[in-house]
Scaffold this motif. Structure first.
Motif, PDB file in Angstrom:
ATOM      1  N   ALA A  51     -12.277   6.306  -1.923  1.00  0.00           N
ATOM      2  CA  ALA A  51     -12.269   5.922  -0.629  1.00  0.00           C
ATOM      3  C   ALA A  51     -12.752   4.527  -0.773  1.00  0.00           C
ATOM      4  O   ALA A  51     -12.315   3.648   0.046  1.00  0.00           O
ATOM      5  N   MET A  75      -3.533   3.616   7.856  1.00  0.00           N
ATOM      6  CA  MET A  75      -4.429   2.951   8.750  1.00  0.00           C
ATOM      7  C   MET A  75      -5.398   2.315   7.751  1.00  0.00           C
ATOM      8  O   MET A  75      -5.986   3.026   6.989  1.00  0.00           O
ATOM      9  N   PRO A  76      -5.666   1.036   8.018  1.00  0.00           N
ATOM     10  CA  PRO A  76      -6.608   0.557   7.049  1.00  0.00           C
ATOM     11  C   PRO A  76      -8.054   0.990   7.433  1.00  0.00           C
ATOM     12  O   PRO A  76      -8.606   1.376   8.093  1.00  0.00           O
ATOM     13  N   LEU A  77      -8.700   1.202   6.096  1.00  0.00           N
ATOM     14  CA  LEU A  77     -10.133   1.631   6.143  1.00  0.00           C
ATOM     15  C   LEU A  77     -11.184   0.619   6.773  1.00  0.00           C
ATOM     16  O   LEU A  77     -12.276   0.502   6.005  1.00  0.00           O
ATOM     17  N   TYR A  78     -10.971  -0.019   7.747  1.00  0.00           N
ATOM     18  CA  TYR A  78     -12.049  -0.775   8.287  1.00  0.00           C
ATOM     19  C   TYR A  78     -11.827  -0.608   9.822  1.00  0.00           C
ATOM     20  O   TYR A  78     -10.918  -0.048  10.398  1.00  0.00           O
ATOM     21  N   HIS A  79     -12.723  -1.049  10.674  1.00  0.00           N
ATOM     22  CA  HIS A  79     -12.864  -1.049  11.969  1.00  0.00           C
ATOM     23  C   HIS A  79     -11.962  -2.020  12.537  1.00  0.00           C
ATOM     24  O   HIS A  79     -11.771  -3.185  12.162  1.00  0.00           O
ATOM     25  N   LYS A 121     -10.724   1.126   0.864  1.00  0.00           N
ATOM     26  CA  LYS A 121     -11.311   0.332   1.732  1.00  0.00           C
ATOM     27  C   LYS A 121     -11.386  -1.090   1.306  1.00  0.00           C
ATOM     28  O   LYS A 121     -11.027  -2.391   1.883  1.00  0.00           O
ATOM     29  N   LYS A 150       1.024  -1.150   0.131  1.00  0.00           N
ATOM     30  CA  LYS A 150       0.048  -0.052  -0.079  1.00  0.00           C
ATOM     31  C   LYS A 150       0.834   1.331   0.083  1.00  0.00           C
ATOM     32  O   LYS A 150       0.365   2.163  -0.611  1.00  0.00           O
ATOM     33  N   ILE A 173     -16.239   6.523   6.434  1.00  0.00           N
ATOM     34  CA  ILE A 173     -15.248   6.046   7.184  1.00  0.00           C
ATOM     35  C   ILE A 173     -13.728   6.658   7.210  1.00  0.00           C
ATOM     36  O   ILE A 173     -12.857   7.101   7.761  1.00  0.00           O
ATOM     37  N   LYS A 174     -13.631   7.249   5.675  1.00  0.00           N
ATOM     38  CA  LYS A 174     -12.336   7.871   5.488  1.00  0.00           C
ATOM     39  C   LYS A 174     -12.317   9.315   5.958  1.00  0.00           C
ATOM     40  O   LYS A 174     -11.505   9.792   6.376  1.00  0.00           O
ATOM     41  N   ARG A 201     -20.594   4.635   2.621  1.00  0.00           N
ATOM     42  CA  ARG A 201     -20.047   3.922   3.920  1.00  0.00           C
ATOM     43  C   ARG A 201     -18.464   4.180   3.856  1.00  0.00           C
ATOM     44  O   ARG A 201     -17.772   4.558   4.916  1.00  0.00           O
ATOM     45  N   ALA A 202     -18.048   3.787   2.747  1.00  0.00           N
ATOM     46  CA  ALA A 202     -16.389   4.129   2.702  1.00  0.00           C
ATOM     47  C   ALA A 202     -15.817   5.481   2.755  1.00  0.00           C
ATOM     48  O   ALA A 202     -15.083   5.901   3.549  1.00  0.00           O
ATOM     49  N   ASP A 245      -7.976  -2.867   1.214  1.00  0.00           N
ATOM     50  CA  ASP A 245      -7.660  -3.026   2.665  1.00  0.00           C
ATOM     51  C   ASP A 245      -8.309  -4.457   3.148  1.00  0.00           C
ATOM     52  O   ASP A 245      -7.788  -5.247   3.902  1.00  0.00           O
ATOM     53  N   GLU A 246      -9.673  -4.518   2.739  1.00  0.00           N
ATOM     54  CA  GLU A 246     -10.370  -5.529   3.213  1.00  0.00           C
ATOM     55  C   GLU A 246     -10.245  -7.048   2.500  1.00  0.00           C
ATOM     56  O   GLU A 246     -10.234  -7.948   3.157  1.00  0.00           O
TER      57      GLU A 246
END
Ligand code: FAD
Ligand code: FAD
Lengths: 394, 379
Positions: free
Chosen positions: A302, B1-5, A306, A79, B299-300, B295-296, A309-310
């Motif tokens: 974004a 930082m990854p974009l999830y919880h 995401k 990344k 969070i961003k 949603r993305a 990342d997921e």
């Protein structure tokens, strides 16, 4: 400094030293993209230097293990590299269906020998691959494909026709879906690999509405495909008759690639650039459309971040690449509609020095394929309805 | 930082989902208080419970007795509030006013934060002076008077205004209406003499107040941040409100979408489940895609805001606009795909439509924020 910060500063320095200024310019035409392969030529020294530097560092496929030609980067490091490359607008050093499609499928389904041979060839840009999926009668309904491989003991005799095979005339090898059992629709397809120079393989280019001819009809006329290459490397990926699993897995990666999830041009905002290029304030209604587009583009950027990342930690829904492909390609079509609208009549120039060989209208027309290639938008919506929303009868 | 919880955030999300799904459910809160004609539009008992959960102080620093968490965590609670249409003063009090107070002095924080943490106090934020969000125009005036200020003017559609124990008011202490500078933020207590409320019930059953200030005397302690330098604080409050409202919007979108997709799996017409019709499948799939993207974006924006990043404010507008688009689509498709029953008061889907409409206007609608994205991008 954390390891990642350390990696970032090293990467920054390495890019500074190795990415020539010409390779930080936007891609203007197909010759600006290096595809590798036996027939490849470099457009200029900068392209060659950049490719070779990346190849030697494993950066043509940064996240692949080093034994397969990659740099073995962790997801977080990959990344960082992507971010640093995008920060200086570095071009991709090597584009290829091997990297985007076959590679991931081999990593998942290949034998160790297949991985060592083919992944290294792909990483070093030695072999260019094309994709033999679609047929004249089997597009969206791919599983109905008819190209047939007759079992002759130690080899198959393949007959049939593929269509829309991108760069078939420029590719060295093909990964090809071949029916090997006519009685089983899903479990009767084999995922075969063979050389495009095998006798009986021929290609015929097709001219696109963009005026370019990147894809072909591909004919197989009694093509003999051995079941093993050299030292016992099977000619098929996965098991015989179980190629549909490989094909579907590969489509996930293809869709991810077409979606533009990894950022770059496809997710950038465009309003400011187009307004500047127009040299005068744009029509207020067009400005409003650009603003609405930029909201969607920045939100999609974004989403891409995401999603990737997921994916890396297995949090993404397995069918999510279909959503990404749907949203990303529809967005890209809208982007080019707006580029044309903001460009006005100047964006219509097809043959002129000003227009750099019709870049705008050709690019605009090319984007219309985004929501067709790799599975159409309608098919993506079908898959989302079925696999993610679990709607009945989808 | 990854974009999830991360794991802690995922745990908070589970807790918030369970709490809001049980205690904050539509039947228990929104319908209950609406049908009673409640003057506040929300239940104080629930606010107390939210305090016990620690939610009310989620953005309050640990040194002040809060949880010291960020906008990602506040957004987790807001998404569940949105999904359950839970009426509460969380967004105005725990997100916006708490952000303002975070920039205030020790005295102000000591005076107001304990009440917030305990769920005893409710706060509101008064910025707009008109029907459309426009924080660039502030006419409400505060003139020097003795050791303090005298406030005159009006504020419109102040959410929870009449229920609030304290209202953060953006007023002009110098310059003219549309000047960027010359703004000061004040913490105005509910009992301030000269403050008048005309409280109205909005389409979503929430309460908003038209407030008038007639020679309201405020002492110098009421100032949040610097005199004339309130714009910076206001911008923080606005970004927190935008991103917070966007998170709630995503919750509204998801709640509406989930309900609709469920309905498609139950309702039969033409001898089939209506979810079998491709015309509806494609629209539902498109909706899913829009909601995921919103949603993305949210969070961003939350992460950028927590990191104090330079482009956080741009992304806050992207998030509010995109969440507005997605939620607007979700409620419209929701009512349509329910057919006749979607038009009835008895069925909940219409409540989502109403909440979305109010939330769309709160802190700026899609058009406002798309325009802001254009301006910030330089066109
Ligand atoms: C530029 C480009 C490059 C390509 N490169 C390659 C390649 O390298 N290799 C390869 O194998 N293929 C390639 N393809 C082919 C591509 O995968 C197919 O075009 C695609 O799968 C659609 O198939 P089709 O063209 O037969 O259209 P069809 O399947 O005939 O579709 C026609 C229309 O019907 C719609 N439709 C079909 N089924 C449904 C359904 N169930 N529900 C709703 N709507 C439906 C489609 O969405 C579409 O709008 C390429 C295509 C393009 C445009
Ligand atoms: C305000 C109001 C006044 C009304 N007044 C009267 C009246 O005076 N007299 C009277 O008899 N009726 C009246 N109706 C009823 C009205 O005609 C029905 O609501 C309407 O026909 C839809 O039927 P439904 O509500 O059962 O929805 P459903 O048929 O269950 O539809 C639900 C959803 O599925 C979709 N859907 C259904 N079938 C298909 C399909 N084959 N393909 C794709 N999508 C499909 C619908 O478009 C809808 O989005 C009224 C309705 C309303 C809202």
């Amino acid at each position: 400094m954390s390891d990642l910060d350390q990696f970032r500063s090293e990467t920054r320095a390495w890019l500074e030293a190795n990415c020539p200024p010409e390779m930080r310019e936007p891609v203007r035409d197909d010759a600006d993209v290096y595809w590798g392969g036996r027939k490849a030529t470099f457009k200029n020294d900068a392209q060659k230097a950049w490719f070779e530097a990346c190849r030697d560092k494993g950066y043509t496929v940064p996240a692949w293990p080093t034994e397969y030609g990659g740099a073995g980067l962790s997801p977080a490091e990959a990344k960082v590299l992507r971010e640093e490359m995008s920060r200086i607008n570095a071009r991709s050093p090597l584009s290829s269906f091997g990297i985007w499609m076959l590679g991931p499928a081999l990593l998942q389904f290949g034998t160790e020998q297949q991985k060592l041979k083919y992944l290294n060839e792909i990483a070093r840009g030695e072999i260019r691959w094309c994709q033999g999926y679609s047929e004249p009668g089997s597009g969206s309904d791919l599983v109905s494909l008819q190209t047939y491989g007759e079992d002759k003991g130690d080899h198959w005799i393949v007959n049939g026709q593929k269509i829309w095979t991108s760069y078939a005339d420029k590719a060295d090898w093909i990964f090809c879906l071949v029916r090997t059992d006519k009685n089983d629709k899903y479990r009767g397809i084999t995922f075969m690999l063979f050389d495009m120079e095998t006798p009986g393989v021929s290609t015929k280019p097709i001219l696109l509405i963009s005026g370019n001819s990147p894809f072909c009809e591909t004919f197989f006329d009694d093509v003999e495909v051995p079941k093993q290459y050299g030292d016992g490397i099977p000619a098929q990926v996965g098991e015989v008759n179980r190629g549909w699993d490989v094909a579907k897995y590969l489509l996930g990666h293809e869709r991810e690639m077409i979606s533009g999830a990894d950022g770059g041009d496809r997710t950038a905002a465009i309003g400011a650039t187009l307004t500047r290029a127009a040299g005068a304030p744009l029509d207020p209604v067009l400005r409003a459309e650009l603003a609405m587009f930029d909201v969607d583009a920045l939100a999609y950027a974004a989403m891409g971040e995401k999603f990737l990342d997921e994916v890396k930690v297995g949090k993404a829904h397995p069918a999510q690449p279909n959503m990404m492909k749907y949203a990303g390609t529809e967005l890209n079509k809208r982007r080019h509609e707006l580029i044309m609208a903001a460009g006005g009549s100047a964006a219509l120039e097809w043959d002129s020095s000003e227009s750099s060989e019709g870049a705008k209208p050709r690019a605009w027309l090319r984007t219309k394929a985004n929501s067709i290639e790799g599975g159409t938008s309608e098919v993506m919506l079908n898959v989302i309805a079925k696999r993610i929303l679990e709607l009945p009868g989808a | 930082m990854p974009l999830y919880h991360d794991d802690d955030q995922a745990m908070l999300a589970d807790t918030a989902a369970q709490f809001m799904g049980e205690e904050g459910a539509i039947a228990k809160q929104l319908r209950h208080w609406r049908d009673k004609g409640c003057k506040d539009g929300f239940g104080h008992a629930l606010w107390k419970q939210m305090a016990e959960m620690g939610f009310t102080g989620i953005l309050v620093p640990e040194a002040d007795g809060g949880l010291g968490m960020g906008h990602v965590e506040a957004g987790i609670v807001l998404e569940e509030i949105g999904r359950n249409l839970t009426p509460s003063p969380f967004l105005t009090s725990s997100v916006m006013a708490a952000t303002a107070l975070g920039q205030g002095g020790d005295d102000l924080r000591a005076r107001y934060l304990p009440g917030l943490l305990a769920g005893d106090s409710v706060f509101a934020v008064a910025i707009d002076e008109g029907a459309k969000h426009n924080p660039d125009r502030i006419a409400c005036k505060a003139e020097k008077s003795g050791n303090g200020f005298r406030l005159n003017g009006k504020k419109d559609f102040v959410v929870q205004g009449a229920s609030a124990d304290m209202i953060v008011v953006a007023a002009r202490t110098s310059g003219s209406e549309t000047d960027a500078e010359g703004i000061t933020l004040f913490a105005v207590p509910r009992d301030a003499a000269g403050m008048g409320h005309n409280s109205v019930r909005l389409v979503d059953s929430s309460m908003a107040s038209h407030i008038t200030f007639e020679n309201v005397e405020l002492d110098g302690d009421a100032v949040i941040g610097e005199v004339d330098g309130g714009r910076a604080v206001l911008n923080r409050v606005l970004d927190a409100g935008r991103v917070g409202a966007a998170a709630e919007g995503v919750g509204v979108a998801r709640g509406s979408m989930d309900m609709t997709v469920d309905y498609l799996k139950q309702r039969k017409q033409f001898g089939k489940l209506i979810g079998e019709f491709q015309a509806l499948q494609h629209r539902a799939a498109h909706l899913y895609s829009e909601v995921e993207i919103a949603r993305a974006a949210v969070i961003k924006a939350q992460q950028l805001l927590d990191a104090g990043a330079e482009n956080a404010s741009l992304m806050a507008s992207v998030a509010k606009a995109k969440a507005g688009k997605a939620a607007g689509l979700a409620v419209k498709e929701g009512v349509q795909m329910h057919g006749g029953i979607g038009m009835t008061d008895e069925y909940d889907i219409g409540l989502y439509m109403k909440r979305d409409r109010a939330l769309a206007e709160f802190m700026g609608d899609v058009y406002y924020h798309a325009g802001r994205v254009a301006e910030m991008s330089g066109y």
